[in-house]
Design a protein around this motif. Structure first.
Motif, short mmCIF file in Angstrom:
data_model
loop_
_atom_site.label_atom_id
_atom_site.label_comp_id
_atom_site.label_asym_id
_atom_site.label_seq_id
_atom_site.Cartn_x
_atom_site.Cartn_y
_atom_site.Cartn_z
N PHE A 1 -3.69 -9.68 5.66
CA PHE A 1 -4.68 -8.67 5.69
C PHE A 1 -3.99 -6.98 5.68
O PHE A 1 -4.36 -6.30 4.86
N THR A 2 -2.72 -7.01 6.45
CA THR A 2 -2.21 -5.73 6.33
C THR A 2 -1.48 -5.37 4.81
O THR A 2 -1.54 -4.26 4.28
N GLU A 3 -1.02 -6.37 4.24
CA GLU A 3 -0.55 -6.30 2.81
C GLU A 3 -1.61 -5.88 1.94
O GLU A 3 -1.24 -4.97 0.99
N ASP A 4 -2.85 -6.65 1.92
CA ASP A 4 -3.81 -6.25 1.28
C ASP A 4 -4.13 -4.76 1.43
O ASP A 4 -4.64 -4.22 0.54
N LEU A 5 -4.29 -4.18 2.65
CA LEU A 5 -4.84 -3.11 2.98
C LEU A 5 -3.68 -2.05 2.47
O LEU A 5 -4.22 -0.97 1.69
N VAL A 6 -2.40 -1.99 2.67
CA VAL A 6 -1.24 -1.35 2.24
C VAL A 6 -1.56 -1.30 0.73
O VAL A 6 -1.37 -0.22 0.00
N GLY A 7 -1.68 -2.22 -0.06
CA GLY A 7 -1.86 -2.59 -1.35
C GLY A 7 -2.84 -1.72 -1.95
O GLY A 7 -2.85 -0.96 -2.98
N SER A 8 -4.04 -1.96 -1.24
CA SER A 8 -5.21 -1.11 -1.72
C SER A 8 -5.12 0.47 -1.47
O SER A 8 -5.76 1.13 -2.36
N VAL A 9 -4.20 0.81 -0.74
CA VAL A 9 -4.17 2.51 -0.49
C VAL A 9 -3.46 2.69 -1.77
O VAL A 9 -3.77 3.80 -2.51
N VAL A 10 -2.27 2.29 -2.32
CA VAL A 10 -1.61 2.73 -3.46
C VAL A 10 -2.55 2.50 -4.69
O VAL A 10 -2.43 3.56 -5.61
N HIS A 11 -3.33 1.37 -4.72
CA HIS A 11 -4.11 1.19 -5.67
C HIS A 11 -5.02 2.24 -6.06
O HIS A 11 -5.13 2.81 -7.08
N VAL A 12 -5.87 2.72 -4.72
CA VAL A 12 -6.85 3.67 -4.88
C VAL A 12 -6.40 4.95 -5.17
O VAL A 12 -6.92 5.62 -6.04
N LEU A 13 -5.04 5.43 -4.66
CA LEU A 13 -4.71 6.56 -4.80
C LEU A 13 -4.09 6.89 -6.14
O LEU A 13 -4.33 8.01 -6.96
N ASN A 14 -3.51 5.70 -6.74
CA ASN A 14 -3.16 5.67 -8.33
C ASN A 14 -4.51 5.63 -9.04
O ASN A 14 -4.48 6.60 -10.17
N HIS A 15 -5.35 4.93 -8.85
CA HIS A 15 -6.69 5.05 -9.65
C HIS A 15 -7.50 6.30 -9.66
O HIS A 15 -7.81 6.78 -10.54
N ARG A 16 -7.45 6.99 -8.40
CA ARG A 16 -8.14 8.26 -8.42
C ARG A 16 -7.20 9.44 -8.83
O ARG A 16 -7.69 10.67 -8.78
N GLN A 17 -5.90 9.18 -9.12
CA GLN A 17 -4.95 10.14 -9.67
C GLN A 17 -4.56 11.05 -8.49
O GLN A 17 -4.72 12.25 -8.65
N GLU A 18 -4.48 10.59 -7.21
CA GLU A 18 -4.18 11.34 -6.11
C GLU A 18 -2.86 11.07 -5.44
O GLU A 18 -2.73 11.28 -4.18
#
Length: 460
Positions: free
Chosen positions: A129-146
């Motif tokens: 779960f923690t790996e999924d959570l950390v990976g999701s943070v990188v994913h969404v920040l990259n997707h939103r160009q933030e």
């Protein structure tokens, strides 16, 4: 709710401000099914609707986790299993707990995002779960160009930075048989079979504050909520002088990790002062660029791929005495992430010296002369990290792969505001802070005409 907890959507509404509740209601209306307008059939939404709404902003596995967690919210305390779709009450409770809940409420949602049962989960499941959570943070920040100027990059060594940071967060958990040095001793493979009940998860959420922060990032940026969330305190703005673009040693996750340990007033901006890639392999250049620039982060990568450094809480000064205060710390980024704070044993926080014959010339943090926790020698490219068993000042282990190491890449970042103004307002000549300029002037046979004429600035 599950685990003996029960609450209603109406009761949880009080955690939202009116404008936040209005936004949650609007979001639910956009997600919910429109097939039935009968009062006998309350509106709800499906996994397909949630995936369609979020699109590619979040990884599909995290979208499924969020949906499952919402379906498993038991509003009556009598449900026999997950619902087939998410009701307004379940959605309100879930969003309220994830965004505004306390450690207990967040831990209940995390358990529901991991498992459909009310029984304890294995540490291995929390790790995933923690790996999924950390990976999701990188994913969404990259997707939103933030990413705010920072990059995604592959970490040196066998493990990606997502797994490295997830391992650090998991190390904050109290597990059976685990030594009490939370945040420093990584979880051993055999401990991944330990049971984690709600109390263990609650204590972990309280202890590892980035877990709550990352949940907020996933919700706010995944759903594009307009309610307040200060991303600048998580991801600092990256500033590099015009025409000096380069690839930093740091990636987005290592920046987030180090930045989270800085004082609040220094978390919003990092400005590059020195890079060996841009300014050369010169200790004199280093000494000319970092003094009187306020708090700084110093970091390097040794020839074996270990990445580590320190936070200097005060402006660097070139002098033969130790300096700094107990806000300083040392840190490691690779092969593992950890922060090492002051022990109180001594005040050898920071040291920067140049041009002396009887005492060491170089930059050091912690320990003592010739035995620093982190040392960058004036013979640029050489250093040491000595700790047997640990550094007396910071309780840090050996940070480098070898006690005496070599490096190519070194960076110094001023953190917070006014790094440029500090030098301008210091009433010092450039010759005072640029030893290389002093040396070149003396080699040319010229004298410093201003020497003795300027008023000597008072010590801060």
């Amino acid at each position: 709710m599950g685990n003996g907890e029960s609450c209603s959507g109406q009761n949880v509404r009080s955690q939202f401000l009116p404008e936040e509740q209005a936004e949650a209601d609007k979001l639910f209306d956009a997600l919910s099914l429109e097939k039935s307008h009968s009062n006998a059939s309350p509106r709800s939404f499906s996994l397909k609707a949630l995936k369609s709404h979020i699109g590619e902003a979040l990884p599909q596995d995290m979208v499924t986790r969020l949906y499952n967690g919402m379906c498993r919210v038991d509003l009556t305390g009598q449900a026999k299993g997950p619902s087939e779709s998410v009701s307004r009450g379940q959605f309100t409770v879930s969003m309220s707990h994830l965004l505004k809940g306390n450690s207990k409420e967040k831990s209940l949602m995390i358990l529901k995002m991991i498992s459909a049962t009310n029984r304890p989960v294995k540490a291995r499941e929390v790790q995933k779960f923690t790996e999924d959570l950390v990976g999701s943070v990188v994913h969404v920040l990259n997707h939103r160009q933030e990413l705010r100027g920072w990059a995604q990059k592959k970490a040196p060594g066998p493990l990606p930075r997502v797994q490295i940071l997830a391992a650090q967060l998991l190390s904050e958990m109290k597990l059976a048989g685990k030594c009490p040095e939370y945040g420093r001793k990584l979880v051993e493979p055999q401990q991944l079979n330990c049971d984690c009940d709600q109390a263990v998860i609650e204590d972990w959420v309280f202890r590892a504050h980035l877990v709550s922060t990352f949940l907020s990032v996933v919700i706010h940026r995944g759903f594009l909520l307009h309610s307040s969330f200060n991303l600048a305190m998580l991801v600092p703005e990256r500033q590099v002088d015009q025409g000096q673009e380069f690839e930093s040693i740091l990636d987005i996750l290592s920046v987030i990790y180090v930045n989270s340990h800085l004082p609040k007033e220094q978390q919003h901006r990092w400005h590059l002062l020195f890079s060996s890639q841009l300014h050369g392999h010169s200790f004199a250049q280093l000494c000319g660029r970092i003094p009187n620039r306020g708090p700084c982060v110093v970091l390097l990568e040794d020839h074996d791929g270990h990445v580590f450094g320190g936070f200097a809480s005060c402006s660097w000064e070139i002098k033969p005495q130790f300096q700094g205060d107990n806000r300083c710390f040392l840190f490691s980024i690779s092969p593992s992430m950890a922060v090492y704070t002051c022990t109180g044993y001594n005040d050898h926080y920071m040291y920067l010296n140049h041009g002396q014959q009887t005492i060491p010339n170089g930059l050091g943090m912690g320990g003592q002369h010739n035995y620093f926790g982190l040392w960058i020698d004036f013979d640029f490219g050489k250093g040491h990290s000595k700790a047997k068993p640990t550094c007396t000042t910071y309780n840090s282990p050996q940070l480098s792969a070898k006690e005496d190491f070599r490096f190519e890449k070194l960076e110094v970042w001023a953190v917070g505001d006014a790094s440029r103004l500090r030098l301008a307002n210091s009433n010092k000549s450039i010759l005072d802070v640029d030893p290389e300029a002093q040396v070149l002037l003396e080699m040319s046979g010229r004298s410093r005409h201003s020497e003795g004429l300027r008023q000597v600035p008072e010590e801060e």
